[in-house]
Design a protein around this motif. Sequence first.
Motif, short mmCIF file in Angstrom:
data_model
loop_
_atom_site.label_atom_id
_atom_site.label_comp_id
_atom_site.label_asym_id
_atom_site.label_seq_id
_atom_site.Cartn_x
_atom_site.Cartn_y
_atom_site.Cartn_z
N ILE A 189 49.82 -27.59 44.90
CA ILE A 189 48.87 -28.17 44.04
C ILE A 189 49.65 -29.46 42.93
O ILE A 189 50.52 -29.04 42.45
N ILE A 248 49.95 -21.57 51.40
CA ILE A 248 49.95 -20.29 52.20
C ILE A 248 48.82 -19.51 52.05
O ILE A 248 48.78 -18.23 52.41
N PHE A 249 47.86 -19.99 51.45
CA PHE A 249 46.63 -19.18 51.31
C PHE A 249 46.73 -17.81 50.69
O PHE A 249 46.25 -16.75 50.94
N CYS A 250 47.85 -17.67 49.64
CA CYS A 250 47.97 -16.37 48.85
C CYS A 250 46.84 -16.34 47.90
O CYS A 250 46.54 -15.03 47.56
S1 SF4 Z 1 46.31 -20.53 47.50
FE1 SF4 Z 1 48.40 -19.97 46.95
S2 SF4 Z 1 49.63 -21.54 48.04
FE2 SF4 Z 1 47.52 -22.18 48.38
S3 SF4 Z 1 47.04 -23.66 46.69
FE3 SF4 Z 1 46.70 -21.59 45.99
S4 SF4 Z 1 48.56 -20.93 44.98
FE4 SF4 Z 1 48.97 -22.40 46.13
#
Ligand code: SF4
Lengths: 388, 188
Positions: free
Chosen positions: B88, B120-122
């Motif tokens: 981001i 990484i879709f965390c």
């Molecule tokens: S989901 Fe995880 S990797 Fe993706 S933008 Fe949000 S914090 Fe960053």
Amino acid sequence: MDLPILIVKGIIILVIFGITLLIATYSTYAERKVAAFLQDRIGPNRAGPWGLLQPIADAGKMFFKEDFIPSQASKWLFILGPCLAMLTALMSSAVIPFADSIRFAWDKVNYDIPVQAIEINIGVLYIFGVVSLGVYGVMVGGWASNNKFSLLGAIRAASQNISYEIALGLSMITILMMTGSLSVRAIVNEQATFFEWNVFTQPLGFIIFLTCSFAECNRTPFDLPECETELVGGYHTEYSSMKLGFYLFAEYINMFVSSAFISSLYFGGFHYPFMNEVGGALEGSLGAVAGHNVATAIQFVVFFGKILFFIFFFMWVRWTLPRFRYDQLMNLGWKTFIPLSILNVVLTGAGLLYDFKYASWLIVIVMTVLAVTSTARTPKQAVIPQQS
Amino acid sequence: MQLTNRSKQVSNKEMTLAEKMYLPAVVSGLAITIRHFFRKKPTIQYPEVKKYLGPIYRGHHILKRDEQGRERCTACGLCAVACPAEAISMVAAERKKGEENLYREEKYAAVYEINMLRCIFCGLCEEACPKQAVYLRHDQMVPVFLERDEVIYGKERLVEKMDDRYIRVANSEVKATPTEPSLTRAAT
Ligand code: SF4
Ligand code: SF4
């Protein structure tokens, strides 16, 4: 020969040839579907409805891949290999009787043209001649590649085919003894009634023949000419594009031809129970010409049902059994099948002498009894050194 | 040494004749595979049939607006700090007079970008946000991209549309997690 007879004959040959190719093509699709269903998957379903256009897509892919000939390979032999494989596979389908005969009236005479590409009275010899040539396709390809792995694969193919052809021939001989003819049509017509199908009179011969045809087609569990781990592929390591496609395609044609022979030799070919009654009724109601042709069409369909079942059986086995180790394969061929089929020949001969057709069952019964008693006995337990 | 309690004593006992003949074993193997032939297939025909992946599935990012259509994000940068993939980035700007109906706080993100190749879709951005401005949709995946310059998602692809507001409820009507319509095929 009269012109109309020639034309009908030509049409029959074209149709047989076309059907052979069509079934071989769609076997590639069927193989993937059957494999998928046996493994709880769906299989190809993208190209066309239910994936039916998949073989065409595969062929297109094969055509557009790079056609590669290694610089050290002997060029013409390299090209000859796949052609030989394809040619011999196609040639052996010529003597299969697909149905009884097509009848047509010409000059007030009824002509009966057998539905078979060539009706020769040495059909079985012809098959063996052509089929044993088939290994040259693999041999030449493996040799011409100038690659030691391909050569090893080719040699394995050759030794495997030799060892299984003997058993194949011996198991066939019993049928020839019982029929007294080398013509495939005569063998088929001998099995007119259901309980005279050779599978009932020659159960052991059937099992040996079936297993040997698997080995002849180089299909799992006997697909030793190709092997990723020790041969980096096999006899076709150096092949690409449509030349490789020919090899793979020849395998499927072989499978079709083998299925046709298994059903002709052991399962009554185009015969089905009450065939003569059905044929008679049809001729009575539709007239001699039309009724006969309809009956022939039914025989054709029945025969194809049997062939398709055996093609399915080939695939079924492929996705069930693991492949054999090479020494196991040799043992099975030389030490098991050849003695067993010689025994079968002797017993069948003795049976024929005393007019008893079911002599081959003796071996099966004896072996079953032996197997059951040996299972009942507790086997010797080998002592394993315990590790602490 | 014993690693699991499932270890088996290996025995190389001699095979009985029935076992040596292979045929009974072959037949039973064939029976097993033919049973599978007729079994119901567990395969899901993915692009045509989709499974509901649950209300907490982490898919496409979205920058929320509030009920009056104002962007909630105040460009505090906490999501960028929380992001382990450093996906981001943003540029903050001050709200001018007359923009009160556009932005909720005095500070807003003039540029807000998420690099979807890095993400990484965390879901840590979602957790870090004090303003409940960034969410990962449970009902939409990030579509497949074929070009490299498509992968940085700016505000035009992230800020939610007022006529199509995203509400995360575990409602039973949502049966599937749909992908981009252009990428799904017509059912064959
Ligand atoms: S989901 Fe995880 S990797 Fe993706 S933008 Fe949000 S914090 Fe960053
Ligand atoms: S999305 Fe949330 S955490 Fe990220 S900058 Fe905006 S307000 Fe801060």
